[in-house]
Design a protein around this motif. Structure first.
Motif, PDB file in Angstrom:
ATOM      1  N   GLN A 136       0.829  -1.208   0.000  1.00 57.47           N
ATOM      2  CA  GLN A 136       0.000   0.000   0.000  1.00 57.47           C
ATOM      3  C   GLN A 136       0.866   1.262   0.000  1.00 57.47           C
ATOM      4  N   SER A 137       1.901   1.281   0.820  1.00 57.92           N
ATOM      5  CA  SER A 137       2.789   2.431   0.871  1.00 57.92           C
ATOM      6  C   SER A 137       3.426   2.678  -0.488  1.00 57.92           C
ATOM      7  N   LEU A 138       3.854   1.614  -1.141  1.00 57.92           N
ATOM      8  CA  LEU A 138       4.486   1.720  -2.443  1.00 57.92           C
ATOM      9  C   LEU A 138       3.496   2.193  -3.506  1.00 57.92           C
ATOM     10  N   GLN A 139       2.270   1.697  -3.460  1.00 56.86           N
ATOM     11  CA  GLN A 139       1.256   2.137  -4.425  1.00 56.86           C
ATOM     12  C   GLN A 139       0.962   3.633  -4.268  1.00 56.86           C
ATOM     13  N   GLU A 140       0.820   4.095  -3.022  1.00 56.38           N
ATOM     14  CA  GLU A 140       0.554   5.514  -2.784  1.00 56.38           C
ATOM     15  C   GLU A 140       1.726   6.373  -3.214  1.00 56.38           C
ATOM     16  N   TRP A 141       2.936   5.912  -2.925  1.00 56.16           N
ATOM     17  CA  TRP A 141       4.146   6.639  -3.309  1.00 56.16           C
ATOM     18  C   TRP A 141       4.216   6.761  -4.834  1.00 56.16           C
ATOM     19  N   ALA A 142       4.003   5.643  -5.527  1.00 56.49           N
ATOM     20  CA  ALA A 142       4.087   5.636  -6.987  1.00 56.49           C
ATOM     21  C   ALA A 142       3.019   6.542  -7.605  1.00 56.49           C
TER      22      ALA A 142
END
Length: 117
Positions: free
Chosen positions: A72-78
């Motif tokens: 989730q953190s990576l999806q939001e960051w991307a």
């Protein structure tokens, strides 16, 4: 109460994988990505692989297990940086599954299977 709930739900912590990918995808030197192997599929065979070109798409694969929080953190960051990241791992477990695995390991270690839920 509505404002507090919205603030709590929208405040996300950026996990370690995000600055690593940022350093790899926007090479500036001196970042955490400097210690990672860089492979450019467009480079000629045997040629040195310079890290000077930024890119918008990447694959992040975690060996040893990933988490839904990391995903989730990576999806939001991307999304916030208009990037496309494909995330994978050797094992992706929910928080409950993780606690169950810890409990099982405790049993194997002779700790007597404590229910951590």
């Amino acid at each position: 109460h509505g404002g507090l709930k919205a603030a709590v739900l929208t405040s996300r912590k950026e996990l370690a994988i995000c600055p690593i990918l940022d350093s790899l995808m926007e090479p500036k030197g001196g970042g955490p990505g400097d210690t990672y192997i860089y492979l450019d599929p467009t480079a000629p065979a045997g040629a040195e692989q310079p890290r000077s070109r930024p890119f918008k798409r990447a694959i992040a694969f975690v060996v040893g297990g990933g988490s839904y929080a990391e995903l989730q953190s990576l999806q939001e960051w991307a999304q916030s940086r208009q990037r496309v990241i494909t995330y994978g791992s050797t094992d992706l477990v929910s928080p409950e599954q993780f606690v169950e695995e810890l409990s099982h390991l405790g049993e194997l270690q002779g700790g007597g299977g404590v229910d951590l839920r």
